[in-house]
Write an enzyme that holds these catalytic residues in place. Structure first.
Site, mmCIF file in Angstrom:
data_model
loop_
_atom_site.group_PDB
_atom_site.id
_atom_site.type_symbol
_atom_site.label_atom_id
_atom_site.label_comp_id
_atom_site.label_asym_id
_atom_site.label_seq_id
_atom_site.Cartn_x
_atom_site.Cartn_y
_atom_site.Cartn_z
ATOM 1 N N LYS A 11 40.668 60.582 84.864
ATOM 2 C CA LYS A 11 41.830 59.804 85.005
ATOM 3 C C LYS A 11 42.898 60.531 85.562
ATOM 4 O O LYS A 11 42.944 61.767 85.623
ATOM 5 C CB LYS A 11 42.131 59.226 83.717
ATOM 6 C CG LYS A 11 42.498 60.571 82.567
ATOM 7 C CD LYS A 11 43.965 60.848 82.753
ATOM 8 C CE LYS A 11 44.219 62.164 81.714
ATOM 9 N NZ LYS A 11 45.592 62.703 81.963
ATOM 10 N N SER A 103 37.728 64.654 76.929
ATOM 11 C CA SER A 103 38.029 63.531 76.327
ATOM 12 C C SER A 103 37.127 62.136 76.873
ATOM 13 O O SER A 103 36.594 61.425 76.093
ATOM 14 C CB SER A 103 39.316 62.908 76.385
ATOM 15 O OG SER A 103 40.235 63.709 75.794
ATOM 16 N N ASP A 136 43.465 61.731 74.196
ATOM 17 C CA ASP A 136 43.052 61.020 75.279
ATOM 18 C C ASP A 136 41.736 60.307 75.171
ATOM 19 O O ASP A 136 41.415 59.286 76.183
ATOM 20 C CB ASP A 136 42.951 61.983 76.387
ATOM 21 C CG ASP A 136 44.072 62.280 77.095
ATOM 22 O OD1 ASP A 136 45.203 61.706 76.933
ATOM 23 O OD2 ASP A 136 44.032 63.215 77.981
#
Length: 293
Positions: A11, A103, A136
């Site tokens: 991300k 994560s 996360d």
């Protein structure tokens, strides 16, 4: 099903504001995150008992310090499943790079075990488990982009950006997220800009949203780590806009207008010894592809 292989995406944060310190010791944030093609591969195989971790990269822990191990242990205990799992992690996402790799891997482990043992748990159940593992993790159960609040566990779905080309570059250092938050000097602020950003995304005003990209953690990272500041400047000179530190760094990303521009930028960075890759933002989380077939 005896084995499942999943794509575990990274991300980037197009917006990240820190609103203050919470009573539980975490920080209250407001963020907009999108997924990228830069991904790890997670392969899960059923075992009669126990949890094993394999990764080629020696920096990846092989025991309970690994978030995938903890995710597997939590799900197996929570579900009362009598069995184990072997987890193979093939890394492409920078380790401790601010792109949520650990994560994402944990979310993939939860999702994969749900499939492997045919538990049939809804996404909300897995999000609850993920929240117990790390701030996360819930983000990586979003189907597209996300508006994130709280310590990271409050996630609202957003429509993804039209896929954009990125240059993602890493200066070859590791930064501990906790150390960045400890050094952060918080101004008086609110989540007003974050709500405005969410409105721009929801109304399809992508260019306006991109012009407002911001990361409060850069206040610390660019001052404390000159190599990151230098990398951000190089991406700006290559024509990327916006250019931001991803999360708490040290990875830096820049949005490029087209594929060739991104690939030329990556070539220039690699020639100077910087680890860099060209990829796009994703308009769909690859974790869901296997389940949707």
């Amino acid at each position: 099903m005896k084995q499942v292989t999943l794509t575990s995406p990274s991300k980037i944060n197009l917006f990240l504001e820190v609103l203050g310190r919470r009573d539980d010791g975490y920080h209250e944030i407001c963020s907009i995150a999108v997924l990228t093609e830069l991904s790890d591969t997670i392969t899960l195989e059923r075992r009669t008992s126990g949890i094993t971790i394999w990764a080629k990269d020696p920096r990846v822990p092989s025991g309970p310090d690994n978030l995938c191990y903890r995710a597997a242990d939590l799900l197996l205990r929570h579900s009362g499943t009598h069995g184990g799992v072997s987890i193979r992690i093939e890394k492409q996402i920078p380790i401790a790079g601010g792109m949520g790799g650990g994560s994402s891997n944990a979310a993939a482990t939860l999702w994969g075990l749900n499939l492997l043992y045919d538990l049939g748990w809804p996404r909300e159940e897995l999000i609850g488990l993920g929240s117990a593992l790390g701030s996360d993790v819930p983000l990586f159960f979003c189907r597209e982009a996300a508006f994130v609040r709280g310590r990271g566990e409050r996630v609202e779905e957003l429509t993804a950006l039209t896929p954009r080309w990125l240059v993602i570059a890493n200066p070859g250092i590791e930064i501990l997220t906790a150390s960045v938050y400890r050094r952060l000097r918080l101004p008086l602020t609110s989540d007003k800009i974050g709500v405005t950003m969410r409105g721009l995304f929801e109304s399809g005003q992508e260019e306006a949203a991109l012009s407002h990209c911001f990361n409060r953690l850069e206040d610390v990272v660019l001052e404390a780590y000159p190599s990151v500041a230098n990398l951000k400047q190089r991406l700006l000179l290559l024509g990327a806009s916006p250019v931001l530190v991803s999360g708490s760094g040290p990875t830096v990303f820049g949005v490029m207008r087209e594929a060739e521009m991104a690939k030329r930028g990556v070539s220039s960075l690699i020639e100077s010894g910087v680890t860099a890759v060209a990829c796009r933002t994703l308009d769909r989380n690859p974790l869901f592809l296997l389940a949707d077939r």
